[in-house]
Write a protein that holds these residues in place. Structure first.
Motif: not given
Length: 328
Positions: A51-55, A257-258, A265-268
């Motif tokens: 999840v760290d790299g979601a951006a 992106a960050q 949250r929805k974008k993640v």
């Protein structure tokens, strides 16, 4: 705690994997494209399924890279340490979700000239927990003494932060037996009984709780490590020196992106199923990390101080030189 330098064999063993990471090349004579970026805007990013790299994937989905003239190739890896040899030789330009302990220690040892492009994630409560099977006799943190705890890489960010949490709970970390198990394999190892417990990070944590009924015995994001920076987007001094416009463009995109990851949250949730291989219903309930929208030397000093306290650094790094700052 044992020295990071004992991880050297692991790094060596990862060469076969890292060698297979195909980059977009390092052609000094490549002409700049219409964007004015070096190497026609091409950049290769090794990324973990965390999840760290979601951006990174938000930027890809929202076409933020294209808007800056970047052509980004994402190469999945299971461990950031496995991509380090490829980063060193230039077949990978950036590692996303790179845990700071590995790369700060490599920089300290002189095996890597590190550049931090963007901060990626900070630790939040219940984002990285120790879990056990539902019927395990382990009921509280003290019960972990003498038991095995799976971590992705021993003597690293997980054990470093967990040891601090355990000490705060009057547990002796030297009595905990850490065992290396890649994140995607932890649930299976737990189910088979190969390990007593697993220090899992999202999204694997919520998946194990949902699918196996795994039970939390330690909140790995509690004090004294709450909000500590744990991972980022790292490169090398050689890359940022040779391709400063390319590095700056990537940094700009990731800041944007960050901010989207932090603010929506929805974008993640939308990108997680694709790269983390989890179902949308699990994506909707996982605990997200903090997503820093800028680089902060004071914040990064927290992980440096923890490494120093555990004798993982010979000398304190100058973060001003490690954090990439574009020249105006």
């Amino acid at each position: 705690m044992r020295s990071f330098r004992r991880l050297t064999p692991v790094v060596a063993a990862s060469l076969l994997l890292a060698g297979g990471l195909a980059g977009c090349g390092d052609d000094d004579k490549a002409a700049a494209g219409k964007s004015g970026l070096e190497r026609n805007g091409q950049i290769t990013v090794a990324s973990l399924p965390l999840v760290d790299g979601a951006a990174l994937y938000i930027a890809q989905k929202q076409k933020l890279f294209e808007a800056e003239g970047l052509k980004v190739k994402i190469q999945p890896v299971q461990q950031s340490i496995a991509a380090m040899p490829a980063l060193q030789k230039g077949s990978v330009d950036v590692i996303a979700g790179a845990n700071y302990v590995t790369f700060l220690a490599a920089n300290d040892a002189g095996t890597l000239k590190l550049k931090i492009l963007n901060e990626g994630a900070t630790l939040t409560s219940n984002m990285m927990n120790v879990v056990v099977p539902a019927k395990s006799p382990i009921k509280e943190p003290k019960d972990l003494e003498g038991k095995t705890v799976a971590v992705n890489i021993p003597n690293n960010i997980q054990s470093l932060t967990l040891n601090a949490v355990l000490k705060a709970k009057n547990v002796d970390p030297t009595k905990v037996k850490y065992k290396a198990v890649p994140f995607p394999q932890m649930a299976t190892a737990l189910q088979k009984g190969d390990i007593d417990s697993a220090h899992m990070v999202e999204p694997f944590l919520s998946a194990a709780q949902k699918n196996l009924g795994a039970r939390v015995v330690v909140d790995g994001g509690s004090d004294p490590v709450k909000d500590m920076p744990i991972s980022g987007y790292v490169s090398t001094d050689a890359f940022t020196t040779k391709y400063p416009k390319l590095a700056a463009a990537f940094q700009r995109v990731m800041f944007k992106a960050q901010a989207q990851a932090a603010g929506d949250r929805k974008k993640v949730e939308e990108v997680l199923p694709g790269y983390a291989k989890i179902t949308p219903d699990v994506a909707s309930v996982i605990t997200l990390p903090g997503y820093p929208t800028s680089n902060n030397e004071t914040r990064l000093n927290r992980i440096v101080d923890l490494m120093e306290a555990n004798k993982l650094l010979k000398q304190k790094p100058d973060l001003k030189t490690l954090i990439f700052t574009p020249q105006s």
